[in-house]
Design a protein around this motif. Structure first.
Motif, short mmCIF file in Angstrom:
data_model
loop_
_atom_site.label_atom_id
_atom_site.label_comp_id
_atom_site.label_asym_id
_atom_site.label_seq_id
_atom_site.Cartn_x
_atom_site.Cartn_y
_atom_site.Cartn_z
N MET A 11 0.83 -1.21 0.00
CA MET A 11 0.00 0.00 0.00
C MET A 11 0.86 1.26 0.00
O MET A 11 0.59 2.23 -0.70
N TRP A 12 1.92 1.23 0.81
CA TRP A 12 2.82 2.38 0.91
C TRP A 12 3.53 2.65 -0.42
O TRP A 12 3.60 3.79 -0.88
N LEU A 13 4.02 1.57 -1.04
CA LEU A 13 4.72 1.71 -2.32
C LEU A 13 3.77 2.21 -3.42
O LEU A 13 4.18 2.99 -4.28
N ARG A 81 12.30 4.28 8.23
CA ARG A 81 11.69 5.38 8.98
C ARG A 81 10.49 5.97 8.24
O ARG A 81 9.44 6.23 8.83
N GLN A 82 10.62 6.16 6.93
CA GLN A 82 9.52 6.73 6.15
C GLN A 82 8.33 5.78 6.09
O GLN A 82 7.18 6.22 6.17
N PHE A 83 8.61 4.48 5.92
CA PHE A 83 7.52 3.50 5.89
C PHE A 83 6.77 3.47 7.22
O PHE A 83 5.53 3.50 7.26
N LYS A 85 6.67 5.78 9.54
CA LYS A 85 5.98 7.06 9.75
C LYS A 85 4.64 7.06 9.04
O LYS A 85 3.62 7.49 9.59
N TRP A 86 4.63 6.54 7.80
CA TRP A 86 3.37 6.43 7.05
C TRP A 86 2.40 5.51 7.77
O TRP A 86 1.20 5.80 7.88
N ALA A 87 2.90 4.37 8.27
CA ALA A 87 2.05 3.41 8.98
C ALA A 87 1.46 4.02 10.25
O ALA A 87 0.29 3.79 10.58
N GLU A 88 2.26 4.82 10.94
CA GLU A 88 1.78 5.47 12.16
C GLU A 88 0.71 6.52 11.83
O GLU A 88 -0.33 6.59 12.49
N GLN A 89 0.95 7.30 10.79
CA GLN A 89 -0.01 8.33 10.39
C GLN A 89 -1.33 7.73 9.93
O GLN A 89 -2.39 8.32 10.11
N GLY A 90 -1.24 6.53 9.32
CA GLY A 90 -2.46 5.84 8.88
C GLY A 90 -3.11 5.01 9.97
O GLY A 90 -4.08 4.30 9.72
N GLN A 91 -2.55 5.09 11.19
CA GLN A 91 -3.05 4.38 12.36
C GLN A 91 -2.99 2.86 12.20
O GLN A 91 -3.77 2.12 12.80
N TYR A 92 -2.02 2.42 11.35
CA TYR A 92 -1.76 0.99 11.26
C TYR A 92 -0.73 0.60 12.32
O TYR A 92 -0.50 -0.58 12.57
N ASN A 96 5.87 4.61 16.55
CA ASN A 96 6.94 4.48 15.56
C ASN A 96 8.30 4.51 16.25
O ASN A 96 8.81 5.59 16.57
N PRO A 97 8.92 3.37 16.46
CA PRO A 97 10.22 3.33 17.15
C PRO A 97 11.37 3.90 16.31
O PRO A 97 12.44 4.18 16.85
N ALA A 98 11.12 4.08 15.01
CA ALA A 98 12.18 4.61 14.15
C ALA A 98 12.21 6.13 14.15
O ALA A 98 13.15 6.74 13.65
#
Length: 305
Positions: A11-13, A81-83, A85-92, A96-98
């Motif tokens: 999904m991110w890609l 880190r970018q992946f 961050k996206w997952a955290e913003q999408g509440q998945y 985010n430990p990175a």
């Protein structure tokens, strides 16, 4: 709905692809994040259970097994880190430990040690969202492409004028140290970037005359050396690349990548302006068709994909 880590990566890609990220950058993202997700699967870790110690262990393994350079390691961490961050913003992802994870500071690498994938990550990054920042990115991208495409010095890119660019033959007329003149090729990606920037040029009060500077501020004034250095650093940071990028480093990258791909030291010398020949001798003896042929065959960004 619960998604697997692989589904989230897909999904991110897909979102990155929609943002016009290049194929090379997407492949690097997929490889980097997949490596980390495989590591997590082996350790039976879900995304929500990952801690900074797991990240550190993964990166330590990469260094031990693959002898990664500091720039490659930073790029790897940037992808993860970018992946996340996206997952955290999408509440998945709940946490985010990175986000605040920092690598131990490495000694600065020798000039020219930035790999091609990292250069591509910077040059092929998605454009900003706001119109003003998009315009600034088009200017900065043209600067970055020419620095890497032709190995220009900071003063040479700063002093580049409209009349110095031959778009038909893709050649630049450069006035270098000691007021010496040389002619160097530039690639199609650099050509496209400069042409896109020149569409914005009149909006910034640019005076489109032969002697006008190619790179200007929003008020139409020539861009200063310090301003160029700051914009080069900024765009590397915006791409998530944690290296001290500066114009002279891009010049070293150009020389290193060209020489490793062509083995033609003489041609690279001429393109860099590292010669004792006078301006007249350059125009008399240098075979520009040969230089262009070497350039087209060897430079990683000389052709469109």
């Amino acid at each position: 709905m619960n998604y697997t880590s692989i589904q989230l990566l897909s999904m991110w890609l897909k979102e990155r692809e929609i943002q016009n990220q290049s194929k090379h950058t997407l492949q690097a993202y997929q490889r980097d994040v997949s490596d980390f997700l495989n590591f997590c699967e082996i350790k039976k870790l879900s995304l929500n259970n990952i801690e900074s110690t797991d990240l550190r262990e993964f990166l330590a393994q990469k260094v031990e097994r693959h002898q990664l350079s500091s720039s490659s390691l930073q790029r790897l961490l940037s992808s993860i880190r970018q992946f996340m961050k996206w997952a955290e913003q999408g509440q998945y992802l709940a946490f985010n430990p990175a986000d605040d994870f920092q690598l131990k500071r490495f000694p600065r690498p020798l000039p020219g040690m930035v790999d091609i994938e990292t250069i591509n990550q910077i040059l092929d990054q998605a454009k900003p969202e706001s119109e003003v920042q998009q315009q600034m990115w088009l200017r900065d991208k043209a600067i970055l492409e020419l620095l890497y495409s032709s190995g220009l010095r900071l003063a040479e890119i700063q002093g580049l004028c409209i009349r110095d660019i031959d778009f038909n033959r893709q050649l630049l007329r450069i006035t270098g140290k000691g007021n010496k003149t040389r002619v160097v090729p530039f690639g199609s990606k650099a050509k496209d970037a400069v042409m896109q920037w020149l569409k914005i040029y009149p909006l910034w009060n640019g005076d489109f005359v032969p002697e006008a500077n190619v790179f200007i501020t929003q008020k139409g004034n020539p861009l200063g050396a310090r301003q160029i250095e700051n914009r080069v650093k900024f765009q590397a940071q915006r791409a998530g690349v944690n290296i001290d990028l500066h114009p002279h480093l891009l010049r070293h990258c150009f020389a290193s990548h060209m020489l490793s791909n062509s083995g033609d030291l003489r041609a690279v010398q001429e393109m860099l302006g590292h010669t004792n020949l006078t301006t007249t001798q350059i125009y008399t003896h240098v075979d520009f068709d040969h230089l262009a042929k070497v350039y087209d065959q060897a430079h990683p960004r000389a052709h469109k994909s």
